[in-house]
Motif scaffolding. Structure first.
Motif, PDB file in Angstrom:
ATOM      1  N   ALA A 180      12.775   5.102   7.441  1.00  0.00           N
ATOM      2  CA  ALA A 180      13.637   4.261   6.834  1.00  0.00           C
ATOM      3  C   ALA A 180      12.556   3.403   5.932  1.00  0.00           C
ATOM      4  CB  ALA A 180      14.488   3.649   7.573  1.00  0.00           C
ATOM      5  N   GLY A 181      11.136   3.559   5.917  1.00  0.00           N
ATOM      6  CA  GLY A 181      10.365   2.808   5.217  1.00  0.00           C
ATOM      7  C   GLY A 181      10.377   2.580   3.798  1.00  0.00           C
ATOM      8  N   LEU A 182      11.005   3.585   3.139  1.00  0.00           N
ATOM      9  CA  LEU A 182      11.301   3.362   1.624  1.00  0.00           C
ATOM     10  C   LEU A 182      12.178   2.642   1.311  1.00  0.00           C
ATOM     11  CD1 LEU A 182       9.580   4.705  -0.634  1.00  0.00           C
ATOM     12  CD2 LEU A 182      11.418   6.429  -0.863  1.00  0.00           C
ATOM     13  N   GLY A 183      13.219   2.568   2.131  1.00  0.00           N
ATOM     14  CA  GLY A 183      14.343   1.347   1.959  1.00  0.00           C
ATOM     15  C   GLY A 183      13.624   0.026   2.191  1.00  0.00           C
ATOM     16  N   ALA A 184      12.922  -0.212   3.130  1.00  0.00           N
ATOM     17  CA  ALA A 184      12.449  -1.502   3.424  1.00  0.00           C
ATOM     18  C   ALA A 184      11.439  -1.841   2.302  1.00  0.00           C
ATOM     19  CB  ALA A 184      11.619  -1.511   4.938  1.00  0.00           C
ATOM     20  N   MET A 185      10.605  -0.782   2.157  1.00  0.00           N
ATOM     21  CA  MET A 185       9.502  -0.917   0.895  1.00  0.00           C
ATOM     22  C   MET A 185      10.241  -1.507  -0.655  1.00  0.00           C
ATOM     23  SD  MET A 185       6.238  -1.562   0.065  1.00  0.00           S
ATOM     24  CE  MET A 185       5.232  -0.832   1.252  1.00  0.00           C
ATOM     25  N   PHE A 186      11.331  -0.873  -0.618  1.00  0.00           N
ATOM     26  CA  PHE A 186      12.134  -1.167  -2.018  1.00  0.00           C
ATOM     27  C   PHE A 186      12.525  -2.815  -2.186  1.00  0.00           C
ATOM     28  CE2 PHE A 186      12.864   3.230  -3.111  1.00  0.00           C
ATOM     29  CZ  PHE A 186      12.491   3.143  -4.558  1.00  0.00           C
ATOM     30  N   ILE A 187      12.625  -3.408  -0.946  1.00  0.00           N
ATOM     31  CA  ILE A 187      12.882  -4.976  -0.886  1.00  0.00           C
ATOM     32  C   ILE A 187      11.797  -5.521  -1.871  1.00  0.00           C
ATOM     33  CG2 ILE A 187      13.015  -7.088   0.327  1.00  0.00           C
ATOM     34  CD1 ILE A 187      14.345  -5.177   2.427  1.00  0.00           C
ATOM     35  N   MET A 188      10.431  -5.037  -1.481  1.00  0.00           N
ATOM     36  CA  MET A 188       9.263  -5.589  -2.342  1.00  0.00           C
ATOM     37  C   MET A 188       9.002  -4.870  -3.560  1.00  0.00           C
ATOM     38  SD  MET A 188       5.527  -6.438  -0.806  1.00  0.00           S
ATOM     39  CE  MET A 188       5.504  -5.063   0.274  1.00  0.00           C
ATOM     40  N   MET A 189       9.470  -3.723  -3.683  1.00  0.00           N
ATOM     41  CA  MET A 189       9.317  -3.260  -5.193  1.00  0.00           C
ATOM     42  C   MET A 189      10.244  -3.573  -5.954  1.00  0.00           C
ATOM     43  SD  MET A 189       8.480   0.977  -3.920  1.00  0.00           S
ATOM     44  CE  MET A 189       8.462   1.438  -5.566  1.00  0.00           C
ATOM     45  N   ASN A 190      11.415  -3.896  -5.587  1.00  0.00           N
ATOM     46  CA  ASN A 190      12.314  -4.455  -6.674  1.00  0.00           C
ATOM     47  C   ASN A 190      11.961  -5.869  -6.985  1.00  0.00           C
ATOM     48  OD1 ASN A 190      14.231  -2.074  -6.951  1.00  0.00           O
ATOM     49  ND2 ASN A 190      15.268  -2.913  -5.200  1.00  0.00           N
ATOM     50  N   ALA A 205       0.921  -1.023   0.000  1.00  0.00           N
ATOM     51  CA  ALA A 205       0.020  -0.102  -0.048  1.00  0.00           C
ATOM     52  C   ALA A 205       0.947   1.217   0.062  1.00  0.00           C
ATOM     53  CB  ALA A 205      -0.817   0.040   1.175  1.00  0.00           C
ATOM     54  N   LEU A 206       1.238   1.867  -1.158  1.00  0.00           N
ATOM     55  CA  LEU A 206       2.001   3.016  -1.426  1.00  0.00           C
ATOM     56  C   LEU A 206       1.357   4.198  -1.786  1.00  0.00           C
ATOM     57  CD1 LEU A 206       3.932   0.329  -1.766  1.00  0.00           C
ATOM     58  CD2 LEU A 206       5.354   1.709  -3.165  1.00  0.00           C
ATOM     59  N   THR A 207       0.548   3.885  -2.898  1.00  0.00           N
ATOM     60  CA  THR A 207       0.136   5.062  -3.945  1.00  0.00           C
ATOM     61  C   THR A 207      -1.080   5.770  -3.238  1.00  0.00           C
ATOM     62  OG1 THR A 207       0.745   3.765  -5.916  1.00  0.00           O
ATOM     63  CG2 THR A 207      -0.592   5.580  -5.871  1.00  0.00           C
ATOM     64  N   GLU A 208      -0.981   7.286  -3.286  1.00  0.00           N
ATOM     65  CA  GLU A 208      -2.068   8.064  -2.951  1.00  0.00           C
ATOM     66  C   GLU A 208      -2.469   8.910  -4.150  1.00  0.00           C
ATOM     67  OE1 GLU A 208      -1.109  10.186   0.858  1.00  0.00           O
ATOM     68  OE2 GLU A 208      -0.328   8.374   1.644  1.00  0.00           O
ATOM     69  N   ALA A 209      -3.742   9.421  -4.189  1.00  0.00           N
ATOM     70  CA  ALA A 209      -4.241   9.974  -5.396  1.00  0.00           C
ATOM     71  C   ALA A 209      -3.583  11.118  -5.771  1.00  0.00           C
ATOM     72  CB  ALA A 209      -5.896  10.214  -5.093  1.00  0.00           C
ATOM     73  N   HIS A 223      -1.449  -6.131   5.223  1.00  0.00           N
ATOM     74  CA  HIS A 223      -0.979  -4.883   4.398  1.00  0.00           C
ATOM     75  C   HIS A 223       0.125  -4.306   4.786  1.00  0.00           C
ATOM     76  CE1 HIS A 223      -5.242  -4.756   2.587  1.00  0.00           C
ATOM     77  NE2 HIS A 223      -5.590  -4.753   3.830  1.00  0.00           N
ATOM     78  N   LEU A 224       1.166  -3.826   4.021  1.00  0.00           N
ATOM     79  CA  LEU A 224       2.219  -3.252   4.165  1.00  0.00           C
ATOM     80  C   LEU A 224       2.015  -1.834   3.821  1.00  0.00           C
ATOM     81  CD1 LEU A 224       5.084  -5.816   3.305  1.00  0.00           C
ATOM     82  CD2 LEU A 224       4.319  -5.183   5.827  1.00  0.00           C
ATOM     83  N   VAL A 225       2.027  -0.749   4.792  1.00  0.00           N
ATOM     84  CA  VAL A 225       1.683   0.550   4.259  1.00  0.00           C
ATOM     85  C   VAL A 225       2.653   1.485   4.751  1.00  0.00           C
ATOM     86  CG1 VAL A 225      -0.095   2.148   4.928  1.00  0.00           C
ATOM     87  CG2 VAL A 225      -0.606  -0.248   5.122  1.00  0.00           C
ATOM     88  N   LEU A 226       2.846   2.480   3.863  1.00  0.00           N
ATOM     89  CA  LEU A 226       3.836   3.440   4.050  1.00  0.00           C
ATOM     90  C   LEU A 226       2.981   4.637   4.436  1.00  0.00           C
ATOM     91  CD1 LEU A 226       6.048   3.698   0.800  1.00  0.00           C
ATOM     92  CD2 LEU A 226       6.677   2.706   2.891  1.00  0.00           C
ATOM     93  N   ALA A 227       3.632   5.384   5.597  1.00  0.00           N
ATOM     94  CA  ALA A 227       2.784   6.382   6.285  1.00  0.00           C
ATOM     95  C   ALA A 227       3.885   7.479   6.966  1.00  0.00           C
ATOM     96  CB  ALA A 227       2.052   5.809   7.422  1.00  0.00           C
TER      97      ALA A 227
END
Length: 579
Positions: A278-288, A164-168, A211-215
């Protein structure tokens, strides 16, 4: 008839003859993967996808998903039963960690299964497809409590997950996100905000969804440096329903079987994954992981479209051969006598077989990187944006070309090819639009390190070109020279005007995709040289087709990069509007 069968023979050819998987016994997870075992695994994956998953594809497109008044979502007919069969068979656990119930097998085998599943029914694959990346993220950054509580059920497939990354208002610019997380003082956080385009945000396949959520935490730094990652389950450990809900399902161009949800988090209970901010770095594991998976989707769409077009072209009798006819008494010949139809089919064959070899080679490098191989890790980083962007560009283009083979019949639903075109289009957009991937390649993977990994990749291509047979060697060397000169141009000119990098990034990404696929064809052509069976002859002919008709594209792409940004940026913004 589903119009698709798993390309098991070609897969096994790449795994055994090009990658030499049975000979890599010292590589972690490869012990026991002899030719017999590989054959059984690939045949088993293929049968499961053909028999269980492929029949869902047309149903998924026609029915789509339904959101009910209470926020629950029903997936297309047959999805829950097929998912239960998937969990029972255990195919989705192939590459997941053994300590949490997975089979711990190499990533290269998981990539085979990804291709087959995405060809069979991409809308269905959207649900389990995120699990490997989600489990890797929790494994790498989650606390022991989160690992013990969630990973066993995620690995088994009892629970599914989302990203769950994107916001409108933000789109790709995650630094603009507004979802917030307030600490409660007991180790949990209240997560509040709206997320859109959440694949599998709600469904009826599993009782729980992780849900893995960026906030943002209170007082977090502005921009992407102030983003944290939270695990927010649909159902809490005590069995209580969390305060989150599906607010709606997007009405999309394709992938109708996938519930693409707008999700509302209303003070939902979540746990921090990794360090604060530091959430973006963790999320990039899933994004890559997702980006590589989307590149495989491009291959899968192209393969399915190719198979349908070949079947149609073989059976469709229309027009007469320009030269001697096999049966002059027949009123018409098959479409295969026409050079332009063959051009489209050969382009598709050359892309799918070459790109399959590339994604499987890259998957093996992921396995090597997990064993500590730094060069393999660098090459995976370099090729990830290429596989995602070039793979989905060419996957979509191939689907459109195969639709063209059908003529007017390709535009109607009866033949199924128009669904593949619609399903394939999203690959160029999600998990980072392809222009973003190109910028990642040039700025992060080339300019930031002065071209070091690019040169490592070029050296591998040069070795294969030296060993390639006549007909492939010279075109590959010419393309390699185009790539080297383009790299030198970037290094010389990106600093004088930063827009030069952005102006040429897309062409460079495409160039590396063309070159990398040609590199694989050089390997396959060398294998086929001197062999005299039908399979080897087809490989030789297809390799030469790619060398003659695809590799020359790098010369044009080089000119596009060297055009720079001056003229591209010259038109004032207000001049773009029509008066």
């Amino acid at each position: 008839m589903t119009g698709w069968t798993a390309p098991v023979r070609d897969t096994l050819f790449v795994l055994t003859e090009i990658l030499g998987v049975p000979d890599q016994q010292a590589l972690h997870g490869y012990d026991g993967l002899d030719a017999t075992t590989l054959d059984a695994l690939c045949e088993g994956m293929g049968r499961f996808c053909e028999d269980v998953i492929a029949p869902l594809n047309r149903v998924a497109d026609a029915q789509g998903c339904t959101r009910h008044a209470d926020g629950s979502v029903t997936t297309p007919q047959g999805f829950p039963e097929a998912y239960a069969m998937l969990v029972e068979a255990g195919w989705q656990t192939l590459t997941l960690p053994e300590q949490y119930g997975g089979q711990g097998m190499p990533h290269v085998l998981g990539t085979v299964f990804e291709e087959y599943m995405n060809s069979a029914c991409p809308g269905f694959m959207m649900y389990p497809g995120i699990l490997p990346g989600a489990t890797s993220t929790v494994m790498a950054a989650g606390s022991e409590h989160l690992k013990d509580t969630y990973l066993p059920k995620m690995v088994s497939g009892e629970w599914l997950a989302t990203m769950a990354l994107t916001e409108a208002h933000a789109g790709t610019d995650l630094g603009l996100m507004r979802t917030r997380a307030e600490p409660r003082g007991n180790g949990t956080y209240a997560v509040t905000g709206e997320k859109i385009f959440i694949s599998g945000g709600e469904h009826d396949l599993t009782a729980n969804i992780v849900h893995l959520v960026l906030a943002r935490l209170p007082d977090a730094p502005a921009g992407s440096r102030g983003i944290s990652l939270f695990l927010v389950p649909k159902v809490l450990p005590d069995g209580e329903r969390n305060t989150l809900a599906c607010a709606g399902i997007e009405h999309k161009m394709g992938l109708n079987g996938s519930a693409t949800c707008a999700m509302h988090f209303d003070g939902a209970t979540g746990w921090l994954v990794g360090e604060a901010n530091a959430g973006l770095g963790a999320m990039f594991i899933m994004m890559n992981a997702a980006r590589l998976g989307v590149g495989v989707q491009g291959l899968a769409n192209a393969e399915h479209a190719y198979q349908r077009a070949v079947s149609y072209a073989t059976e469709r009798m229309q027009g007469r051969a320009a030269g001697p006819r096999s049966d002059p008494d027949e009123a018409a010949d098959s479409l295969l006598v026409h050079p332009d139809v063959r051009r489209m089919l050969m382009d598709a064959r050359a892309f799918t077989e070459g790109f399959r070899a590339l994604v499987l080679w890259t998957a093996m490098q992921i396995d090597r990187a997990h064993g500590g191989d730094a060069e393999a890790d660098a090459l995976v980083g370099f090729l990830t944006p290429v596989i995602k962007a070039y793979g989905t560009d060419r996957g979509f283009e191939t689907a459109v070309a195969m639709q063209q083979v059908f003529g007017g019949h390709g535009y109607v639903k009866e033949w199924g090819i128009e669904q593949i075109v619609r399903d394939a289009r999203i690959g160029m957009i999600y998990e980072g639009a392809n222009g973003v991937q190109a910028m990642d390649l040039v700025n992060r993977k080339v300019l930031r390190e002065g071209g070091k990994t690019a040169r490592l990749f070029f050296d591998l291509v040069e070795k294969a070109a030296y060993e390639a047979p006549d007909g492939v060697r010279r075109p590959l060397r010419d393309s390699l020279e185009d790539a080297r000169l383009t790299l030198a141009w970037f290094l010389a000119h990106a600093g004088e005007d930063p827009d030069n990098a952005g102006a040429g990034a897309y062409a460079f990404m495409q160039m590396i995709g063309v070159l990398a696929t040609g590199w694989m064809w050089a390997k396959m052509a060398r294998w086929a040289e001197g062999r005299d069976d039908d399979f080897a002859r087809a490989k030789s002919i297809t390799a030469r087709h790619y060398a003659e008709r695809a590799l020359p594209e790098t010369a044009v792409l080089r000119r596009r990069v060297e055009a720079g940004s001056e003229n591209l940026m010259a038109l004032p913004a207000e001049a773009f509007a029509r008066s």
